[in-house]
Design a protein around this motif. Structure first.
Motif, PDB file in Angstrom:
ATOM      1  N   TYR A 195       0.811  -1.207   0.000  1.00 50.46           N
ATOM      2  CA  TYR A 195       0.000   0.000   0.000  1.00 50.46           C
ATOM      3  C   TYR A 195       0.852   1.269   0.000  1.00 50.46           C
ATOM      4  O   TYR A 195       0.326   2.363   0.106  1.00 50.46           O
ATOM      5  CB  TYR A 195      -0.957   0.008   1.204  1.00 50.46           C
ATOM      6  CG  TYR A 195      -0.319  -0.329   2.532  1.00 50.46           C
ATOM      7  CD1 TYR A 195       0.392   0.631   3.255  1.00 50.46           C
ATOM      8  CD2 TYR A 195      -0.441  -1.604   3.066  1.00 50.46           C
ATOM      9  CE1 TYR A 195       0.969   0.322   4.470  1.00 50.46           C
ATOM     10  CE2 TYR A 195       0.135  -1.923   4.284  1.00 50.46           C
ATOM     11  CZ  TYR A 195       0.836  -0.959   4.987  1.00 50.46           C
ATOM     12  OH  TYR A 195       1.419  -1.276   6.194  1.00 50.46           O
ATOM     13  N   TYR A 255      -2.447   3.536 -10.158  1.00 56.27           N
ATOM     14  CA  TYR A 255      -2.989   2.344  -9.506  1.00 56.27           C
ATOM     15  C   TYR A 255      -2.995   1.234 -10.540  1.00 56.27           C
ATOM     16  O   TYR A 255      -3.309   1.472 -11.715  1.00 56.27           O
ATOM     17  CB  TYR A 255      -4.399   2.593  -8.964  1.00 56.27           C
ATOM     18  CG  TYR A 255      -4.375   3.531  -7.785  1.00 56.27           C
ATOM     19  CD1 TYR A 255      -4.404   3.042  -6.485  1.00 56.27           C
ATOM     20  CD2 TYR A 255      -4.270   4.905  -7.967  1.00 56.27           C
ATOM     21  CE1 TYR A 255      -4.335   3.897  -5.395  1.00 56.27           C
ATOM     22  CE2 TYR A 255      -4.202   5.771  -6.884  1.00 56.27           C
ATOM     23  CZ  TYR A 255      -4.231   5.267  -5.598  1.00 56.27           C
ATOM     24  OH  TYR A 255      -4.150   6.119  -4.528  1.00 56.27           O
ATOM     25  N   GLU A 289      -4.591  -2.172  -6.908  1.00 53.54           N
ATOM     26  CA  GLU A 289      -3.688  -1.731  -5.849  1.00 53.54           C
ATOM     27  C   GLU A 289      -2.908  -0.481  -6.235  1.00 53.54           C
ATOM     28  O   GLU A 289      -2.560  -0.268  -7.392  1.00 53.54           O
ATOM     29  CB  GLU A 289      -2.708  -2.856  -5.523  1.00 53.54           C
ATOM     30  CG  GLU A 289      -1.806  -2.600  -4.335  1.00 53.54           C
ATOM     31  CD  GLU A 289      -0.910  -3.784  -4.061  1.00 53.54           C
ATOM     32  OE1 GLU A 289      -1.140  -4.490  -3.058  1.00 53.54           O
ATOM     33  OE2 GLU A 289       0.023  -4.013  -4.876  1.00 53.54           O
ATOM     34  N   HIS A 312      -1.204   3.366  -3.954  1.00 55.83           N
ATOM     35  CA  HIS A 312      -0.967   4.017  -2.673  1.00 55.83           C
ATOM     36  C   HIS A 312      -2.270   4.109  -1.879  1.00 55.83           C
ATOM     37  O   HIS A 312      -3.246   4.694  -2.331  1.00 55.83           O
ATOM     38  CB  HIS A 312      -0.390   5.417  -2.917  1.00 55.83           C
ATOM     39  CG  HIS A 312       0.084   6.096  -1.672  1.00 55.83           C
ATOM     40  ND1 HIS A 312       0.090   7.462  -1.525  1.00 55.83           N
ATOM     41  CD2 HIS A 312       0.572   5.597  -0.510  1.00 55.83           C
ATOM     42  CE1 HIS A 312       0.554   7.776  -0.333  1.00 55.83           C
ATOM     43  NE2 HIS A 312       0.868   6.665   0.303  1.00 55.83           N
ATOM     44  N   HIS A 313      -2.281   3.476  -0.712  1.00 52.98           N
ATOM     45  CA  HIS A 313      -3.411   3.502   0.218  1.00 52.98           C
ATOM     46  C   HIS A 313      -4.624   2.716  -0.259  1.00 52.98           C
ATOM     47  O   HIS A 313      -5.733   2.909   0.264  1.00 52.98           O
ATOM     48  CB  HIS A 313      -3.812   4.944   0.557  1.00 52.98           C
ATOM     49  CG  HIS A 313      -2.863   5.591   1.513  1.00 52.98           C
ATOM     50  ND1 HIS A 313      -2.546   6.925   1.467  1.00 52.98           N
ATOM     51  CD2 HIS A 313      -2.134   5.067   2.535  1.00 52.98           C
ATOM     52  CE1 HIS A 313      -1.674   7.199   2.406  1.00 52.98           C
ATOM     53  NE2 HIS A 313      -1.408   6.085   3.080  1.00 52.98           N
ATOM     54  N   LEU A 314      -4.439   1.816  -1.198  1.00 54.67           N
ATOM     55  CA  LEU A 314      -5.538   0.947  -1.611  1.00 54.67           C
ATOM     56  C   LEU A 314      -4.980  -0.386  -2.081  1.00 54.67           C
ATOM     57  O   LEU A 314      -4.074  -0.414  -2.925  1.00 54.67           O
ATOM     58  CB  LEU A 314      -6.343   1.591  -2.735  1.00 54.67           C
ATOM     59  CG  LEU A 314      -7.538   0.772  -3.251  1.00 54.67           C
ATOM     60  CD1 LEU A 314      -8.610   0.641  -2.189  1.00 54.67           C
ATOM     61  CD2 LEU A 314      -8.122   1.401  -4.510  1.00 54.67           C
ATOM     62  N   SER A 315      -5.488  -1.469  -1.535  1.00 54.17           N
ATOM     63  CA  SER A 315      -5.112  -2.799  -2.007  1.00 54.17           C
ATOM     64  C   SER A 315      -6.278  -3.739  -1.766  1.00 54.17           C
ATOM     65  O   SER A 315      -6.676  -3.969  -0.620  1.00 54.17           O
ATOM     66  CB  SER A 315      -3.863  -3.318  -1.279  1.00 54.17           C
ATOM     67  OG  SER A 315      -3.477  -4.589  -1.797  1.00 54.17           O
ATOM     68  N   PHE A 334      -7.310  -3.406   2.025  1.00 57.87           N
ATOM     69  CA  PHE A 334      -6.657  -2.284   2.708  1.00 57.87           C
ATOM     70  C   PHE A 334      -7.189  -0.972   2.128  1.00 57.87           C
ATOM     71  O   PHE A 334      -7.198  -0.784   0.907  1.00 57.87           O
ATOM     72  CB  PHE A 334      -5.142  -2.352   2.493  1.00 57.87           C
ATOM     73  CG  PHE A 334      -4.378  -1.196   3.107  1.00 57.87           C
ATOM     74  CD1 PHE A 334      -3.737  -1.343   4.315  1.00 57.87           C
ATOM     75  CD2 PHE A 334      -4.299   0.036   2.471  1.00 57.87           C
ATOM     76  CE1 PHE A 334      -3.040  -0.289   4.891  1.00 57.87           C
ATOM     77  CE2 PHE A 334      -3.633   1.101   3.037  1.00 57.87           C
ATOM     78  CZ  PHE A 334      -2.993   0.942   4.257  1.00 57.87           C
ATOM     79  N   PRO A 355       2.913  -4.241   5.217  1.00 60.85           N
ATOM     80  CA  PRO A 355       2.820  -4.668   3.814  1.00 60.85           C
ATOM     81  C   PRO A 355       3.520  -6.010   3.603  1.00 60.85           C
ATOM     82  O   PRO A 355       4.503  -6.129   2.863  1.00 60.85           O
ATOM     83  CB  PRO A 355       3.515  -3.524   3.064  1.00 60.85           C
ATOM     84  CG  PRO A 355       4.541  -3.029   4.035  1.00 60.85           C
ATOM     85  CD  PRO A 355       3.933  -3.196   5.414  1.00 60.85           C
ATOM     86  N   HIS A 369      -4.376   4.315   8.146  1.00 67.60           N
ATOM     87  CA  HIS A 369      -4.349   3.023   7.467  1.00 67.60           C
ATOM     88  C   HIS A 369      -5.408   2.127   8.095  1.00 67.60           C
ATOM     89  O   HIS A 369      -5.569   2.119   9.320  1.00 67.60           O
ATOM     90  CB  HIS A 369      -2.987   2.351   7.623  1.00 67.60           C
ATOM     91  CG  HIS A 369      -1.868   3.052   6.949  1.00 67.60           C
ATOM     92  ND1 HIS A 369      -0.541   2.771   7.211  1.00 67.60           N
ATOM     93  CD2 HIS A 369      -1.854   4.031   6.019  1.00 67.60           C
ATOM     94  CE1 HIS A 369       0.231   3.538   6.473  1.00 67.60           C
ATOM     95  NE2 HIS A 369      -0.539   4.319   5.750  1.00 67.60           N
TER      96      HIS A 369
END
Length: 298
Positions: A30, A92, A111, A113-116, A132, A187, A273
Motif C-alpha cells: 500500500y 494504480y 492496488e 498508494h493507500h488501496l489494495s 486495505f 505490507p 491506514h
C-alpha cells in the motif's frame, strides 16, 4: 467478477499473469512502490472503466465510494507536497492472475498508494482478503467542517468503543501507551503473531454493541455473499497510543482467522491506514486448501 475480469483481459491482455506466480500474487503493497500489473494511466478509457468495474464487484457501493475517493486523494496529497513526487490518481495497477473461466482457480488485485484489494477464486468460491483502505489526508476541512472524510466510520466508531470501556478495564484494552508507526500486519504477505486485547465477552453491553458495529464497518465493505463469517463471541479488542483525540492512536479487532487494524499515527494525525485480513486465509488460503483437499489428484 468472472465476467468483468474477462472483459478487462479482452481490452488489455497485458494485465494477465499466471496464477502460479505466487511472488506477485501473494503480496500487499500500500506504499508508492513498483507493483505487478498495468497502471490505470497506461490503459485507454475503456480499459480504465473495465478496471473500475472489476473493483466494484468486490466492494459494496459505500466502500467503492471510499476507494474512489482514496484514488482522488493522490491529487490532493500531491498538491500539498508541492507536486514534488508526481503522485497521480491513475497510478494504480490492476492485475488478473490465471484464467477467469468457470471452474478455474484465478484471482485479481487492484492496488496503489493507500488501496489494495485482492480476490482469489476457485470456481464460484471467493476468498476476499486482504482489503486495505488508507487516506492521506484523512480529512479535509472548511471552517471546522469536514469536506472529505473517507474513513470517518472507521475513525469515529473506534473512538466510540474506547470511550465505552469502563475505567477499570482500560488497562486491559490499552496495551501500549505509544502507538505503533504502522499497522502491525504491515505490507507483508504473512501476518506476524499479534497480541490480542481484551475479550469482547468481558466488555459491558454498550461497548460490546459498539464493537460489533465497528467490525461491521469492515465486513460490510464486502458484498454479503462473499464476506467472511465471524464468531463474534471470540473477538478481542486492543488499543495502542493516546486515549485522547489529540494523540497518535491505533486499534485492532481480532478473532479466529480475523484481523482488523486501524492507525492514525502520523505527526499531523491526518494519515490513516485500515485493513481487513484473515491470517490463515489471505490470498485464497481457504479456498485453495479446500480445492486441494477435494481434488488430491491435481
Amino acid at each position: 467478477m468472472r465476467a468483468e475480469a474477462k472483459a478487462l483481459l479482452g481490452l488489455a491482455p497485458a494485465v494477465g499473469l499466471p496464477f502460479a506466480d505466487d511472488a506477485h500474487r501473494r503480496r500487499i503493497e500500500y506504499r508508492p512502490r513498483p507493483r505487478p500489473g498495468v497502471s490505470l494511466g497506461n490503459l485507454d478509457p475503456d480499459g480504465r472503466k473495465a478496471a473500475h468495474r472489476l473493483l466494484a464487484t468486490a466492494l459494496r457501493p459505500h466502500a467503492f465510494a471510499q476507494a474512489t475517493v482514496i484514488l482522488a486523494l493522490e491529487e490532493v496529497l500531491d498538491r500539498e507536497e508541492g507536486y514534488r513526487r508526481g503522485r497521480h490518481s491513475d497510478d494504480y495497477s490492476v492485475v488478473v492472475f490465471g484464467s477467469p473461466a468457470a471452474g478455474e482457480r484465478w484471482g485479481w488485485r487492484f492496488e496503489g498508494h493507500h488501496l489494495s484489494v485482492s480476490m482469489t477464486l476457485d470456481g464460484d468460491a471467493v476468498s476476499p482478503t486482504p482489503v486495505f483502505l488508507g487516506a492521506n489526508p484523512l480529512a479535509t476541512w472548511y471552517r471546522g467542517r469536514p469536506v472529505v472524510r473517507p474513513l470517518a466510520p472507521e475513525e469515529d466508531l473506534g473512538w466510540a468503543v474506547l470511550d465505552a470501556v469502563p475505567r477499570q478495564l482500560l488497562s486491559r484494552v490499552v496495551l501500549d501507551p505509544a502507538a505503533p508507526p504502522d499497522i502491525h500486519s504491515g505490507p507483508t504477505a504473512v501476518v506476524p503473531p499479534i497480541r490480542p486485547g481484551i475479550a469482547a465477552v468481558e466488555l459491558p453491553d454498550p461497548a460490546r454493541r459498539l464493537l460489533d458495529d465497528l467490525l461491521a464497518v469492515y465486513l460490510d465493505r464486502l458484498p454479503a455473499d462473499i464476506a467472511p463469517a465471524v464468531d463474534r463471541d471470540a473477538l478481542s479488542f486492543a488499543w495502542e497510543g493516546a486515549t485522547e483525540r489529540t494523540g497518535r492512536h491505533y486499534y485492532r479487532v481480532q478473532g479466529p482467522d480475523l484481523l482488523v487494524e486501524y492507525d492514525n499515527t502520523a505527526a499531523d494525525l491526518n494519515h490513516a491506514h485500515t485493513v481487513l485480513r484473515r491470517p490463515d486465509s489471505d490470498f485464497g488460503g481457504d479456498v485453495l486448501a479446500a480445492h486441494r483437499a477435494g481434488r488430491p489428484h491435481q
